[in-house]
Motif scaffolding. Sequence first.
Motif, PDB file in Angstrom:
ATOM      1  N   PHE A   1      18.133  -8.539  31.687  1.00  0.00           N
ATOM      2  CA  PHE A   1      19.178  -7.951  31.725  1.00  0.00           C
ATOM      3  C   PHE A   1      18.940  -6.509  31.499  1.00  0.00           C
ATOM      4  N   TRP A   2      19.848  -5.586  32.281  1.00  0.00           N
ATOM      5  CA  TRP A   2      19.482  -4.120  31.686  1.00  0.00           C
ATOM      6  C   TRP A   2      20.750  -3.882  30.847  1.00  0.00           C
ATOM      7  N   TYR A   3      21.049  -2.999  29.989  1.00  0.00           N
ATOM      8  CA  TYR A   3      21.834  -2.623  29.342  1.00  0.00           C
ATOM      9  C   TYR A   3      21.977  -1.117  29.055  1.00  0.00           C
ATOM     10  N   VAL A   4      22.982  -0.174  29.199  1.00  0.00           N
ATOM     11  CA  VAL A   4      23.057   1.244  29.203  1.00  0.00           C
ATOM     12  C   VAL A   4      24.109   1.547  27.918  1.00  0.00           C
ATOM     13  N   GLN A   5      23.784   2.558  27.196  1.00  0.00           N
ATOM     14  CA  GLN A   5      24.447   3.162  26.427  1.00  0.00           C
ATOM     15  C   GLN A   5      24.652   4.851  26.708  1.00  0.00           C
ATOM     16  N   TYR A   6      25.644   5.073  27.179  1.00  0.00           N
ATOM     17  CA  TYR A   6      25.972   6.577  27.264  1.00  0.00           C
ATOM     18  C   TYR A   6      26.294   7.294  26.123  1.00  0.00           C
ATOM     19  N   SER A   7      25.988   8.467  26.044  1.00  0.00           N
ATOM     20  CA  SER A   7      26.284   9.172  24.794  1.00  0.00           C
ATOM     21  C   SER A   7      27.642   9.169  24.246  1.00  0.00           C
ATOM     22  N   ARG A   8      27.719   8.782  22.932  1.00  0.00           N
ATOM     23  CA  ARG A   8      29.070   8.462  22.141  1.00  0.00           C
ATOM     24  C   ARG A   8      29.899   7.345  22.912  1.00  0.00           C
ATOM     25  N   GLN A   9      29.365   6.528  23.539  1.00  0.00           N
ATOM     26  CA  GLN A   9      30.100   5.300  24.129  1.00  0.00           C
ATOM     27  C   GLN A   9      29.250   4.144  23.631  1.00  0.00           C
ATOM     28  N   ARG A  10      30.044   2.868  24.173  1.00  0.00           N
ATOM     29  CA  ARG A  10      29.536   1.583  23.901  1.00  0.00           C
ATOM     30  C   ARG A  10      28.377   0.939  24.570  1.00  0.00           C
ATOM     31  N   LEU A  11      27.515   0.341  23.863  1.00  0.00           N
ATOM     32  CA  LEU A  11      26.608  -0.260  24.735  1.00  0.00           C
ATOM     33  C   LEU A  11      27.229  -1.423  25.946  1.00  0.00           C
ATOM     34  N   GLN A  12      26.723  -1.369  27.161  1.00  0.00           N
ATOM     35  CA  GLN A  12      27.348  -2.178  28.199  1.00  0.00           C
ATOM     36  C   GLN A  12      26.573  -2.758  28.974  1.00  0.00           C
ATOM     37  N   LEU A  13      26.712  -3.925  29.650  1.00  0.00           N
ATOM     38  CA  LEU A  13      25.831  -4.663  30.550  1.00  0.00           C
ATOM     39  C   LEU A  13      26.020  -3.715  31.851  1.00  0.00           C
ATOM     40  N   LEU A  14      24.785  -3.466  32.254  1.00  0.00           N
ATOM     41  CA  LEU A  14      24.556  -2.777  33.515  1.00  0.00           C
ATOM     42  C   LEU A  14      24.376  -3.946  34.673  1.00  0.00           C
ATOM     43  N   LEU A  15      23.302  -4.615  34.647  1.00  0.00           N
ATOM     44  CA  LEU A  15      23.061  -5.513  35.683  1.00  0.00           C
ATOM     45  C   LEU A  15      22.266  -6.746  34.968  1.00  0.00           C
ATOM     46  N   ARG A  16      22.181  -7.890  35.603  1.00  0.00           N
ATOM     47  CA  ARG A  16      21.341  -8.999  35.332  1.00  0.00           C
ATOM     48  C   ARG A  16      20.870  -9.607  36.580  1.00  0.00           C
ATOM     49  N   HIS A  17      19.540 -10.273  36.266  1.00  0.00           N
ATOM     50  CA  HIS A  17      18.726 -10.240  37.538  1.00  0.00           C
ATOM     51  C   HIS A  17      19.159 -11.439  38.621  1.00  0.00           C
ATOM     52  N   ILE A  18      20.016 -12.360  37.863  1.00  0.00           N
ATOM     53  CA  ILE A  18      20.695 -13.746  38.668  1.00  0.00           C
ATOM     54  C   ILE A  18      21.799 -13.328  39.564  1.00  0.00           C
ATOM     55  N   SER A  19      22.408 -12.039  39.404  1.00  0.00           N
ATOM     56  CA  SER A  19      23.489 -11.442  40.150  1.00  0.00           C
ATOM     57  C   SER A  19      22.678 -10.844  41.548  1.00  0.00           C
ATOM     58  N   ARG A  20      21.494 -10.244  41.278  1.00  0.00           N
ATOM     59  CA  ARG A  20      20.869  -9.530  42.614  1.00  0.00           C
ATOM     60  C   ARG A  20      21.897  -8.407  42.891  1.00  0.00           C
ATOM     61  N   GLU A  21      22.407  -7.663  41.886  1.00  0.00           N
ATOM     62  CA  GLU A  21      23.423  -6.977  42.323  1.00  0.00           C
ATOM     63  C   GLU A  21      23.148  -5.137  42.227  1.00  0.00           C
ATOM     64  N   SER A  22      23.582  -4.328  42.788  1.00  0.00           N
ATOM     65  CA  SER A  22      23.467  -2.958  42.768  1.00  0.00           C
ATOM     66  C   SER A  22      24.634  -2.393  41.771  1.00  0.00           C
ATOM     67  N   ILE A  23      24.107  -1.874  40.926  1.00  0.00           N
ATOM     68  CA  ILE A  23      25.389  -1.231  40.229  1.00  0.00           C
ATOM     69  C   ILE A  23      25.190   0.230  39.766  1.00  0.00           C
ATOM     70  N   LYS A  24      26.012   1.220  40.230  1.00  0.00           N
ATOM     71  CA  LYS A  24      25.834   2.577  40.214  1.00  0.00           C
ATOM     72  C   LYS A  24      24.599   3.130  40.852  1.00  0.00           C
ATOM     73  N   GLY A  25      24.072   2.419  41.700  1.00  0.00           N
ATOM     74  CA  GLY A  25      23.054   2.568  42.754  1.00  0.00           C
ATOM     75  C   GLY A  25      21.892   2.364  42.054  1.00  0.00           C
ATOM     76  N   PHE A  26      21.890   1.437  40.924  1.00  0.00           N
ATOM     77  CA  PHE A  26      20.597   0.954  40.139  1.00  0.00           C
ATOM     78  C   PHE A  26      20.339  -0.372  40.678  1.00  0.00           C
ATOM     79  N   THR A  27      19.208  -0.843  40.807  1.00  0.00           N
ATOM     80  CA  THR A  27      18.653  -2.072  41.280  1.00  0.00           C
ATOM     81  C   THR A  27      17.506  -2.676  40.365  1.00  0.00           C
ATOM     82  N   ALA A  28      17.275  -3.907  40.134  1.00  0.00           N
ATOM     83  CA  ALA A  28      16.288  -4.456  39.341  1.00  0.00           C
ATOM     84  C   ALA A  28      15.655  -5.639  40.027  1.00  0.00           C
ATOM     85  N   ASP A  29      14.375  -5.868  40.046  1.00  0.00           N
ATOM     86  CA  ASP A  29      13.961  -7.035  40.734  1.00  0.00           C
ATOM     87  C   ASP A  29      12.956  -7.628  39.638  1.00  0.00           C
TER      88      ASP A  29
END
Lengths: 114, 109
Positions: B34-62
Amino acid sequence: GAGVSQSPSNKVTEKGKDVELRCDPISGHTALYWYRQSLGQGLEFLIYFQGNSAPDKSGLPSDRFSAERTGGSVSTLTIQRTQQEDSAVYLCASSYTSSGTPQYFGPGTRLLVL
Amino acid sequence: AQRVTQPEKLLSVFKGAPVELKCNYSYSGSPELFWYVQYSRQRLQLLLRHISRESIKGFTADLNKGETSFHLKKPFAQEEDSAMYYCALSGQGQGNLIFGKGTKLSVKP
């Protein structure tokens, strides 16, 4: 609706005192997680509740730490006889799936042990 | 030992440049990544997971099992991508995520 909420947002306590941290997950979410985030250790898993199953307590660092989840909703993390190394941000998360992936995190409780 | 390594504490790129946040892992078995992201002064949030093979906000991960890597990529970075990024893994269906130390991405105008 509202996201995951945690209280208090900040807690300052003296070494040796007990503290209770509360987490209100998103309504209907069956899975609830506790993590902590500290400068030295990064993000560490503490405990995971999934429905009515026995919780996964494998991340609790010592027997001073315990957690319960009442009625499948609200959870309380208790730290007894706090130590300075317990100072950290304690994060709660929940998810509605049984996949084991924390999806929605709360804002955290910042604990400082003096 | 189960471990997630993010070799870069800080990554600085200019707007419009490609970005790759590195993540290597060590795990005996078949992990979920998984990839998680935390923007300044915001909560930690799930960005993407490998099993979904998705692109979120233009990000991908293989997931590259041969190289035990799960690098996060975006072809054209935006200033709003500036944040802390955490790579994490777990056993399938398990809630005890192991997180990397995180990489702070700074996208300059």
